[in-house]
Write a protein that holds these residues in place. Structure first.
Motif, PDB file in Angstrom:
ATOM      1  N   GLY A   1       0.999  -1.200  -0.169  1.00  0.00           N
ATOM      2  CA  GLY A   1       0.018   0.049   0.010  1.00  0.00           C
ATOM      3  C   GLY A   1       0.935   1.054   0.033  1.00  0.00           C
ATOM      4  N   GLU A   2       1.907   1.286   0.955  1.00  0.00           N
ATOM      5  CA  GLU A   2       2.834   2.364   0.666  1.00  0.00           C
ATOM      6  C   GLU A   2       3.298   2.654  -0.411  1.00  0.00           C
ATOM      7  N   ARG A   3       3.722   1.587  -1.246  1.00  0.00           N
ATOM      8  CA  ARG A   3       4.233   1.798  -2.713  1.00  0.00           C
ATOM      9  C   ARG A   3       3.278   2.323  -3.858  1.00  0.00           C
ATOM     10  N   LEU A   4       2.052   2.101  -3.331  1.00  0.00           N
ATOM     11  CA  LEU A   4       0.939   2.402  -4.239  1.00  0.00           C
ATOM     12  C   LEU A   4       0.079   3.654  -4.190  1.00  0.00           C
ATOM     13  N   ALA A   5       0.812   4.313  -2.982  1.00  0.00           N
ATOM     14  CA  ALA A   5      -0.060   5.232  -2.281  1.00  0.00           C
ATOM     15  C   ALA A   5      -0.471   6.503  -3.388  1.00  0.00           C
ATOM     16  N   GLY A   6       0.340   6.846  -4.267  1.00  0.00           N
ATOM     17  CA  GLY A   6       0.110   7.639  -5.389  1.00  0.00           C
ATOM     18  C   GLY A   6      -0.609   7.124  -6.549  1.00  0.00           C
ATOM     19  N   ASP A   7      -1.036   6.053  -6.878  1.00  0.00           N
ATOM     20  CA  ASP A   7      -1.637   5.447  -7.736  1.00  0.00           C
ATOM     21  C   ASP A   7      -3.097   5.631  -7.773  1.00  0.00           C
ATOM     22  N   PRO A   8      -3.542   6.151  -9.049  1.00  0.00           N
ATOM     23  CA  PRO A   8      -4.817   6.715  -9.140  1.00  0.00           C
ATOM     24  C   PRO A   8      -6.146   5.511  -8.798  1.00  0.00           C
TER      25      PRO A   8
ATOM     26  N   PHE B   1      -8.297   3.134  -2.101  1.00  0.00           N
ATOM     27  CA  PHE B   1      -8.421   2.116  -1.052  1.00  0.00           C
ATOM     28  C   PHE B   1      -7.347   1.967   0.025  1.00  0.00           C
ATOM     29  N   LEU B   2      -6.472   3.245   0.046  1.00  0.00           N
ATOM     30  CA  LEU B   2      -5.677   3.411   1.014  1.00  0.00           C
ATOM     31  C   LEU B   2      -6.336   4.201   2.226  1.00  0.00           C
ATOM     32  N   PHE B   3      -6.446   3.420   3.583  1.00  0.00           N
ATOM     33  CA  PHE B   3      -7.229   4.083   4.466  1.00  0.00           C
ATOM     34  C   PHE B   3      -6.194   4.170   5.747  1.00  0.00           C
ATOM     35  N   PRO B   4      -5.772   5.176   6.337  1.00  0.00           N
ATOM     36  CA  PRO B   4      -4.736   4.902   7.380  1.00  0.00           C
ATOM     37  C   PRO B   4      -5.507   4.537   8.655  1.00  0.00           C
ATOM     38  N   GLU B   5      -6.852   4.547   8.932  1.00  0.00           N
ATOM     39  CA  GLU B   5      -7.549   4.055  10.037  1.00  0.00           C
ATOM     40  C   GLU B   5      -7.482   2.743   9.825  1.00  0.00           C
ATOM     41  N   LEU B   6      -7.448   1.956   8.830  1.00  0.00           N
ATOM     42  CA  LEU B   6      -7.272   0.376   8.355  1.00  0.00           C
ATOM     43  C   LEU B   6      -6.146  -0.489   8.731  1.00  0.00           C
ATOM     44  N   ALA B   7      -4.719   0.321   9.003  1.00  0.00           N
ATOM     45  CA  ALA B   7      -3.582  -0.213   9.118  1.00  0.00           C
ATOM     46  C   ALA B   7      -3.600  -0.848  10.266  1.00  0.00           C
ATOM     47  N   ARG B   8      -2.996  -2.007  10.311  1.00  0.00           N
ATOM     48  CA  ARG B   8      -3.007  -2.988  11.511  1.00  0.00           C
ATOM     49  C   ARG B   8      -1.705  -3.553  11.903  1.00  0.00           C
ATOM     50  N   ARG B   9      -0.565  -3.098  11.160  1.00  0.00           N
ATOM     51  CA  ARG B   9       0.688  -3.518  11.548  1.00  0.00           C
ATOM     52  C   ARG B   9       1.156  -3.081  12.877  1.00  0.00           C
TER      53      ARG B   9
ATOM     54  N   GLY C   1      -4.445  -6.254  -7.708  1.00  0.00           N
ATOM     55  CA  GLY C   1      -3.755  -7.363  -6.628  1.00  0.00           C
ATOM     56  C   GLY C   1      -3.819  -6.734  -5.461  1.00  0.00           C
ATOM     57  N   TYR C   2      -3.418  -5.525  -5.370  1.00  0.00           N
ATOM     58  CA  TYR C   2      -3.439  -4.780  -3.899  1.00  0.00           C
ATOM     59  C   TYR C   2      -4.832  -4.649  -3.364  1.00  0.00           C
ATOM     60  N   ILE C   3      -5.780  -4.101  -4.178  1.00  0.00           N
ATOM     61  CA  ILE C   3      -7.244  -4.055  -3.868  1.00  0.00           C
ATOM     62  C   ILE C   3      -7.635  -5.449  -3.401  1.00  0.00           C
ATOM     63  N   ALA C   4      -7.269  -6.521  -4.107  1.00  0.00           N
ATOM     64  CA  ALA C   4      -8.105  -7.861  -3.647  1.00  0.00           C
ATOM     65  C   ALA C   4      -7.644  -8.182  -2.454  1.00  0.00           C
TER      66      ALA C   4
ATOM     67  N   PHE D   1     -18.550   2.650   7.066  1.00  0.00           N
ATOM     68  CA  PHE D   1     -17.251   2.373   6.434  1.00  0.00           C
ATOM     69  C   PHE D   1     -17.158   1.377   5.330  1.00  0.00           C
ATOM     70  N   LYS D   2     -17.888   0.313   5.664  1.00  0.00           N
ATOM     71  CA  LYS D   2     -17.867  -1.040   4.725  1.00  0.00           C
ATOM     72  C   LYS D   2     -18.737  -0.326   3.431  1.00  0.00           C
ATOM     73  N   ASP D   3     -19.844   0.250   3.766  1.00  0.00           N
ATOM     74  CA  ASP D   3     -20.593   0.672   2.583  1.00  0.00           C
ATOM     75  C   ASP D   3     -19.640   1.672   1.773  1.00  0.00           C
ATOM     76  N   GLU D   4     -19.042   2.593   2.161  1.00  0.00           N
ATOM     77  CA  GLU D   4     -18.139   3.357   1.531  1.00  0.00           C
ATOM     78  C   GLU D   4     -17.341   2.707   0.450  1.00  0.00           C
ATOM     79  N   TYR D   5     -16.508   1.758   1.143  1.00  0.00           N
ATOM     80  CA  TYR D   5     -15.415   0.837   0.621  1.00  0.00           C
ATOM     81  C   TYR D   5     -16.142   0.454  -0.611  1.00  0.00           C
ATOM     82  N   ARG D   6     -17.281  -0.360  -0.399  1.00  0.00           N
ATOM     83  CA  ARG D   6     -17.841  -0.998  -1.479  1.00  0.00           C
ATOM     84  C   ARG D   6     -18.141  -0.381  -2.519  1.00  0.00           C
ATOM     85  N   ALA D   7     -18.764   0.974  -2.393  1.00  0.00           N
ATOM     86  CA  ALA D   7     -19.148   2.078  -3.461  1.00  0.00           C
ATOM     87  C   ALA D   7     -17.985   2.398  -4.165  1.00  0.00           C
ATOM     88  N   ARG D   8     -16.876   2.365  -3.630  1.00  0.00           N
ATOM     89  CA  ARG D   8     -15.539   2.613  -4.230  1.00  0.00           C
ATOM     90  C   ARG D   8     -15.130   1.582  -5.144  1.00  0.00           C
TER      91      ARG D   8
END
Length: 324
Positions: A72-79, A84-92, A133-136, A181-188
């Motif tokens: 995700g960090e590598r793809l942060a600027g990908d359109p 699909f990159l949400f800081p509030e989801l990060a689990r590491r 692949g990342y989104i999946a 949040f899940k509704d918004e994610y699925r809309a995206r």
């Protein structure tokens, strides 16, 4: 699913429809067979999963999220991937905090990916180089955490008395409404700018993510209750061997481990039957298993056995050098 049915569904609904059976069968032992052994999920919910096995499961998840979030960090600027990159989801970071609590400050020394986890991580690294692949992989893990994962967190807190650390992985403090949040994610997902073949590949990758996750659960489930040593003990002894006795660890891998050309080595774990090491031979890291002379069950038994293996390894290597 027929082509007509698929075309009538929104993309997010298509993913859910395609992956439903995988989702239902995630815990490998949770089938319809009445004679089956309880799986990891079963044991978590009925309270019989030991905190040690919970910790080992938690540890394997660390490697998965480390790989997803690095991608995700590598793809942060990908359109395409960027939305699909949400800081509030990060689990590491929460996993690191939990593992520090569960295993102590030396937790990383006692954590090694299982073969199934390594295969899962390799797949993430290969496929998540591309946005689809990342989104999946992100979708499969994070939306699962916001759904069934909340029940896992509740069971862990109930079973082990955790208050924060230990189960903070399941806390999404910055997401007040998981449903919204899940509704918004699925809309995206429904609006994602991908051609048809890339969408097909994304759906296929979601199914692979479920399969890899199931393989990890199966490997963990096959070893429930088999290691008499707490993860905290394993971490402490591995750290001691790798930092205070690195030369001795290398001797063991060269001698008892059968890798005389090894130029570096580390202890990666142990159980009641033997110890695991990884030796660097050329540009390859080789996994090594060295059996104890007898089954062990107490921490105090480990050191004498390691000393014995080291002594025999050194004598064998010295003998080979003398003969040469």
């Amino acid at each position: 699913m027929s082509a007509d049915t698929a075309s009538a569904l929104s993309f997010s609904a298509r993913i859910r429809e395609a992956s439903w059976s995988r989702h239902q069968g995630l815990d490998p032992a949770a089938g319809a067979d009445g004679d089956r052994e309880p799986g990891l999920f079963d044991r978590l919910f009925d309270g019989s999963l030991s905190v040690a096995d919970y910790t080992r499961w938690h540890g394997q998840q660390f490697f998965v999220y480390e790989a997803i979030e690095a991608a995700g960090e590598r793809l942060a600027g990908d359109p395409v991937a960027g939305p699909f990159l949400f800081p509030e989801l990060a689990r590491r970071e929460s996993l690191e905090s939990d593992l520090r609590f569960l295993m102590g400050p030396k937790w990383r020394s006692g954590l090694e990916p299982l073969p199934s986890t390594r295969a899962y991580v390799d797949r993430i690294r290969a496929s998540a180089a591309a946005p689809a692949g990342y989104i999946a992989h992100a979708y499969t893990r994070y939306l699962g955490d916001l759904s069934g994962g909340q029940a896992f967190g509740k069971a862990a807190r109930r079973n082990y008395g955790f208050d924060g650390e230990g189960a903070s992985f399941y806390d999404f403090a910055d997401i007040p409404s998981p449903k919204a949040f899940k509704d918004e994610y699925r809309a995206r997902l429904d609006a994602v700018d991908l051609p048809g073949d890339a969408k097909d590949a994304l759906v296929a990758e979601v199914l692979l993510a479920y399969d890899h996750n199931g393989a990890v659960l199966a490997e963990l489930g096959a070893n429930l209750g088999r290691n008499p040593f707490e993860p905290k003990v394993v971490a402490a002894i591995c750290h001691h061997m790798n930092h205070d006795h690195a030369d001795d660890t290398l001797v063991i891998c060269r001698g008892a481990g059968g890798q005389p050309r090894a130029h570096a080595a580390r202890m990666t774990g142990f159980d009641g039957e033997g110890a695991d090491f990884a030796a660097a031979v050329g540009e390859t890291e080789v996994a090594i298993r060295v059996d104890w002379a007898r089954p062990l069950s107490e921490r105090a038994e480990v050191r004498p056995e390691i000393v014995r293996i080291f002594t025999e390894s050194k004598e064998a290597l010295d003998g080979e050098a003398g003969a040469a």
